[in-house]
Design an enzyme around this catalytic site. Sequence first.
Site, PDB file in Angstrom:
ATOM      1  N   GLY A 105       0.716  -1.311  -0.158  1.00 37.34           N
ATOM      2  CA  GLY A 105       0.096   0.071   0.081  1.00 37.34           C
ATOM      3  C   GLY A 105       0.844   1.302  -0.089  1.00 37.34           C
ATOM      4  N   LYS A 106       2.159   1.023   0.476  1.00 36.48           N
ATOM      5  CA  LYS A 106       2.990   2.275   0.555  1.00 36.48           C
ATOM      6  C   LYS A 106       2.261   3.399   1.114  1.00 36.48           C
ATOM      7  CE  LYS A 106       5.694   0.886  -3.346  1.00 36.48           C
ATOM      8  NZ  LYS A 106       4.843  -0.243  -4.039  1.00 36.48           N
ATOM      9  N   ARG A 107       1.549   3.100   2.397  1.00 38.13           N
ATOM     10  CA  ARG A 107       0.673   4.322   3.024  1.00 38.13           C
ATOM     11  C   ARG A 107       1.793   5.260   3.708  1.00 38.13           C
ATOM     12  NH1 ARG A 107      -2.391   2.763  -0.177  1.00 38.13           N
ATOM     13  NH2 ARG A 107      -4.626   1.999   0.522  1.00 38.13           N
TER      14      ARG A 107
END
Length: 309
Positions: A105-107
Site C-alpha cells: 500500500g506504501k501508506r
Amino acid sequence: MSLDRLMKRIDEIHNPSVAGLDPKLEYIPRFIQDKFFVMKGRTLEAAADAILAYNKALIDALYDIVPAIKPQAAYYEMYGWAGMRTLSETIRYAQKKGMFVITDGKRNDIGATMTAYAAAHLGTVEVDGISQIPFGADALTVNGYLGSDGITPLLDICEKQDKGIFVLAKTSNPSSGELQDQQINGTPIYSVMGDMCETWGKDQIGSYGYSAIGAVVGATYPKQLAQLRERLPHTMFLVPGYGAQGGGAQGVAAAFDMQGRGAVVNSSRAILCAWKKDPNCSETDFAGAARREAIRMRDDITSYLHSFT
C-alpha cells in the site's frame, strides 16, 4: 513475531519468494472475464469478481511452493468498492491456505491518519464495542519519508497484533536515485532510512534475529542491496524488481545473510502473465503456467544461495 512466521514458512518450503498479485483485467483469461460479464455486465463488479476468481486459482496453484503473496492495493482500488472487496477476500483466501500476506500500500501519513491506515490494513476497528478486522494482512509496505511520525503508529500494532511492515529504503524504479542517493553528511539517504529501520525495530527482534520492521530494497540495484545487507543486520528485506524490471538472481543473492535468510524476493508480472508468454500454453492452463514460472524463479534464486543447495 510476524516476520518470523514468514521466515519459518520460507525454511519449510525452501523458497524465499513472494508472488505479487497485481492483476489488471487484461491479464485475466478471456473465458473468466466472459463468465462474469454474462452474469453482471461489463461493470466494475464483474471485473472485480473475475479478478477474485483468477487470484483464487493462482493461490491454489502456488500455496504449497510459494510462502507469500503481495497484493498491490492500487490494482484493487481502481475497481472501486468491488475491487476492495476482492482485495479483502484475496487476503483471507491466501491466509486460509497458509500463505503470508504483504499488502503493498506504501501508506504514508502522520498521527491519527496513519493510525487509521494501520488499523485498516493490519489491525482492528471497534464497531459499537465489537472488534472487527477490516483487511487483516500480515504486513504492509509503508513510506517512511515523513519520519517517525508516520511509523510510530504502526509499531504498537506490530508488537501487539503480530504484524510487520516494510519501509521504502532503496526502491527499484529508475528515478529512485534523484532523492534516495542524495547524501546527508556523506551518507546516502537510503542508508539513513535503513538505519532508521534498525532503530524502529530494535525492540521487536524475533527468533531469527530480524525485527518486525523490514525495508524495501530493489533488485535493480545489487550494489546498494549488498551494502544495505551488511549495514542492517536486523532488517529483513522485501526485494522488488526481479524479472520484468531487470533484477537478476545473482544480484538478488546479496540480499540474503550467510544462512540464506533475511529477504523475500517479489515477482508479479512474470507469474501473473506466464500463460501469455508461452505460445504453447492454453489460457485454461494459466494457473499451471504461473506455478511453472514460480518454480523456475525459486530454482533460479536458490541456486545462488548456499543454504538451499
